[in-house]
Design an enzyme around this catalytic site. Structure first.
Site, PDB file in Angstrom:
ATOM      1  N   CYS A 112      65.645 101.641 -18.764  1.00  0.00           N
ATOM      2  CA  CYS A 112      66.135 102.835 -19.460  1.00  0.00           C
ATOM      3  C   CYS A 112      67.574 102.676 -19.942  1.00  0.00           C
ATOM      4  CB  CYS A 112      66.035 104.045 -18.551  1.00  0.00           C
ATOM      5  SG  CYS A 112      64.383 104.275 -17.910  1.00  0.00           S
ATOM      6  N   HIS A 253      70.217 109.583 -21.092  1.00  0.00           N
ATOM      7  CA  HIS A 253      68.828 109.115 -21.044  1.00  0.00           C
ATOM      8  C   HIS A 253      67.960 110.276 -20.574  1.00  0.00           C
ATOM      9  CE1 HIS A 253      65.188 107.142 -20.119  1.00  0.00           C
ATOM     10  NE2 HIS A 253      65.348 107.203 -18.806  1.00  0.00           N
ATOM     11  N   ASN A 283      59.904 110.776 -20.552  1.00  0.00           N
ATOM     12  CA  ASN A 283      60.815 109.634 -20.425  1.00  0.00           C
ATOM     13  C   ASN A 283      60.286 108.479 -21.274  1.00  0.00           C
ATOM     14  OD1 ASN A 283      62.256 107.384 -19.603  1.00  0.00           O
ATOM     15  ND2 ASN A 283      62.096 107.818 -17.410  1.00  0.00           N
TER      16      ASN A 283
HETATM   17  N1  ACO Z   1      52.229 117.266  -9.434  1.00  0.00           N
HETATM   18  C1  ACO Z   1      52.236 117.948  -8.290  1.00  0.00           C
HETATM   19  N2  ACO Z   1      52.850 117.503  -7.179  1.00  0.00           N
HETATM   20  C2  ACO Z   1      53.469 116.314  -7.245  1.00  0.00           C
HETATM   21  C3  ACO Z   1      53.475 115.533  -8.421  1.00  0.00           C
HETATM   22  C4  ACO Z   1      52.821 116.060  -9.545  1.00  0.00           C
HETATM   23  N3  ACO Z   1      52.784 115.406 -10.723  1.00  0.00           N
HETATM   24  N4  ACO Z   1      54.179 114.412  -8.188  1.00  0.00           N
HETATM   25  C5  ACO Z   1      54.580 114.467  -6.914  1.00  0.00           C
HETATM   26  N5  ACO Z   1      54.160 115.598  -6.337  1.00  0.00           N
HETATM   27  C6  ACO Z   1      54.375 116.070  -4.964  1.00  0.00           C
HETATM   28  C7  ACO Z   1      54.738 114.929  -4.052  1.00  0.00           C
HETATM   29  O1  ACO Z   1      53.558 114.309  -3.562  1.00  0.00           O
HETATM   30  C8  ACO Z   1      55.499 115.665  -2.952  1.00  0.00           C
HETATM   31  O2  ACO Z   1      54.566 116.250  -2.082  1.00  0.00           O
HETATM   32  P1  ACO Z   1      54.837 116.225  -0.498  1.00  0.00           P
HETATM   33  O3  ACO Z   1      56.117 116.996  -0.309  1.00  0.00           O
HETATM   34  O4  ACO Z   1      53.624 116.879   0.043  1.00  0.00           O
HETATM   35  O5  ACO Z   1      54.996 114.770  -0.149  1.00  0.00           O
HETATM   36  C9  ACO Z   1      56.183 116.795  -3.697  1.00  0.00           C
HETATM   37  O6  ACO Z   1      55.509 116.932  -4.951  1.00  0.00           O
HETATM   38  C10 ACO Z   1      57.663 116.552  -3.958  1.00  0.00           C
HETATM   39  O7  ACO Z   1      57.849 115.221  -4.395  1.00  0.00           O
HETATM   40  P2  ACO Z   1      59.271 114.642  -4.714  1.00  0.00           P
HETATM   41  O8  ACO Z   1      59.130 113.203  -5.072  1.00  0.00           O
HETATM   42  O9  ACO Z   1      60.253 115.003  -3.668  1.00  0.00           O
HETATM   43  O10 ACO Z   1      59.646 115.496  -6.013  1.00  0.00           O
HETATM   44  P3  ACO Z   1      60.983 115.508  -6.809  1.00  0.00           P
HETATM   45  O11 ACO Z   1      61.518 116.853  -6.876  1.00  0.00           O
HETATM   46  O12 ACO Z   1      61.910 114.383  -6.391  1.00  0.00           O
HETATM   47  O13 ACO Z   1      60.473 115.139  -8.288  1.00  0.00           O
HETATM   48  C11 ACO Z   1      60.396 113.251  -9.756  1.00  0.00           C
HETATM   49  C12 ACO Z   1      59.810 113.921  -8.521  1.00  0.00           C
HETATM   50  C13 ACO Z   1      60.134 114.132 -10.934  1.00  0.00           C
HETATM   51  C14 ACO Z   1      59.703 111.907  -9.945  1.00  0.00           C
HETATM   52  C15 ACO Z   1      61.905 113.045  -9.582  1.00  0.00           C
HETATM   53  O14 ACO Z   1      62.175 112.495  -8.324  1.00  0.00           O
HETATM   54  C16 ACO Z   1      62.535 112.166 -10.637  1.00  0.00           C
HETATM   55  O15 ACO Z   1      62.653 112.543 -11.783  1.00  0.00           O
HETATM   56  N6  ACO Z   1      63.018 110.978 -10.253  1.00  0.00           N
HETATM   57  C17 ACO Z   1      63.790 110.113 -11.120  1.00  0.00           C
HETATM   58  C18 ACO Z   1      62.997 109.448 -12.191  1.00  0.00           C
HETATM   59  C19 ACO Z   1      63.928 108.547 -12.993  1.00  0.00           C
HETATM   60  O16 ACO Z   1      65.034 108.930 -13.342  1.00  0.00           O
HETATM   61  N7  ACO Z   1      63.540 107.331 -13.277  1.00  0.00           N
HETATM   62  C20 ACO Z   1      64.538 106.420 -13.836  1.00  0.00           C
HETATM   63  C21 ACO Z   1      64.218 105.912 -15.087  1.00  0.00           C
HETATM   64  S1  ACO Z   1      62.557 105.343 -15.279  1.00  0.00           S
HETATM   65  C22 ACO Z   1      62.602 103.700 -15.797  1.00  0.00           C
HETATM   66  O17 ACO Z   1      63.578 103.002 -15.641  1.00  0.00           O
HETATM   67  C23 ACO Z   1      61.338 103.128 -16.375  1.00  0.00           C
END
Ligand code: ACO
Length: 326
Positions: A112, A253, A283
């Site tokens: 990214c 980003h 993304n």
């Molecule tokens: N729908 C419903 N529930 C979900 C989903 C979904 N799509 N995905 C995860 N959950 C659940 C999880 O299983 C978890 O359940 P649990 O508590 O029972 O275990 C709960 O939701 C919370 O999960 P978290 O991972 O804590 O959720 P978070 O608020 O952190 O959001 C997310 C997840 C959106 C992925 C976030 O962490 C994020 O944006 N991370 C950064 C992504 C990023 O910046 N990537 C970098 C660039 S990508 C690249 O380089 C290619």
């Protein structure tokens, strides 16, 4: 001597995949996706269209906006995580398609952060008088490395491409004001595609284990992203002796609206100063910043001479910020 953005373009594939479509594919909901990420929909390229094809379409629009011919381009840089092939590079497809007969070119693999890294190189190249225009493309077909059975990742990504042409212009004082780039391999495993390279070449086993898809520890990535992006923004502003309020537009980003808002709040910029389109495209990794720059120019939010702050974070880990006079 100035170096300015002389033209921009982008290409977004037609097919839209909404959160409601995803509800039918995995155990998720529109509400969860919107609240946690800000994403409403993303675009998916057709089977017969690859990353390079999208980069070419974006590049053609950038050339048209710049009013120059492909033959005037000195270098073609394509930032991508999803190249058409391991080799030849995707830059060679763009070079051939736009008739950049005088150019050299290469791909950049910085996930990214690809556009932030590309800009560093492009500005450095253009300090040499022998180069006049550099074409930078950020392009991704992330849908082909997305595990559509994994709700943790499949709701996040989309396809698309953006292009920016930088050119030397002696009549302006545009250029790079400050930059801050980083790489830290200590967190390589939190965000990766485990197979397909020389570590785990493609085999029946790697395919069965679904190792050719994005694997990400989201929560860890989130925290690291906020801290790293905030640090890089603060560094470039401090180096330039500027406050966030002096920036016309912050283009982060587009991974997650909550990451963007957390960074914006920490560096003291107003909501109105921050460009967000993650709601429409999800993304798009290396493509996201280039798409934003194009939309900002075409939407009249950005003009030549404006100060912009670009910031990104991605797999590697890679991250960085660019403070530019456009
Ligand atoms: N729908 C419903 N529930 C979900 C989903 C979904 N799509 N995905 C995860 N959950 C659940 C999880 O299983 C978890 O359940 P649990 O508590 O029972 O275990 C709960 O939701 C919370 O999960 P978290 O991972 O804590 O959720 P978070 O608020 O952190 O959001 C997310 C997840 C959106 C992925 C976030 O962490 C994020 O944006 N991370 C950064 C992504 C990023 O910046 N990537 C970098 C660039 S990508 C690249 O380089 C290619």
């Amino acid at each position: 001597m100035g170096i300015r953005i002389v033209g921009t373009g982008s290409y977004i594939p037609e097919k839209v995949l909404t959160n409601f479509d995803l509800q039918k594919m995995v155990d998720t909901s529109d509400e969860w996706i919107q609240v946690r990420t800000g994403i409403v929909e993303r675009h998916i390229a057709p089977d017969d269209m690859c990353t390079g094809d999208m980069a070419v379409k974006a590049a053609e629009k950038a050339l048209e906006a710049a009013g120059i011919d492909g033959s005037e381009i000195s270098a073609v840089i394509v930032a991508t995580t999803t190249p058409d092939y391991n080799f030849p590079n995707t830059a060679s497809l763009v070079q051939r398609s736009i008739g950049a007969v005088s150019a050299f070119g290469f791909d950049i693999s910085a996930a990214c952060s690809g556009m932030i890294y590309s800009l560093e190189l492009a500005y450095s190249l253009l300090l040499q008088k022998k180069y006049r225009y550099v074409l930078l493309c950020g392009a991704e077909k992330l849908s082909c490395i997305t595990n559509w059975q994994d709700r943790n990742t499949c709701v996040l990504f989309g396809d698309g491409a953006g292009a920016v042409i930088l050119g030397r212009d002696d009549s302006c004082d545009s250029g790079q004001i400050a930059s801050d780039l980083h790489i830290d391999g200590n967190y390589r495993e939190i965000l990766q595609m485990p197979a397909g390279g020389s570590r785990n070449p493609a085999s029946h086993e790697t395919v069965e284990k679904r190792m050719h898809y994005i694997h990400m520890l989201g929560r860890e990535t989130f925290k690291l992203a906020v801290n790293a992006m905030t640090g890089a923004c603060r560094k470039v502003l401090a180096d330039a002796g500027m406050e966030g309020s002096q920036v016309k537009l912050v283009i982060p980003h587009q991974a997650n609206k909550r990451i963007i808002e957390a960074v914006a709040q920490r560096i003291g910029v107003q909501k109105e100063q921050v460009f967000i389109n993650v709601n429409k495209y999800g993304n798009t990794s290396a493509a996201s910043i280039a798409i934003c720059i194009d939309e900002a120019f075409r939407g009249g939010l950005l003009r030549t001479g404006d100060v912009i702050l670009l910031v990104a974070f991605g797999s590697g880990l890679t991250w960085g910020a660019q403070l530019l006079r456009a």
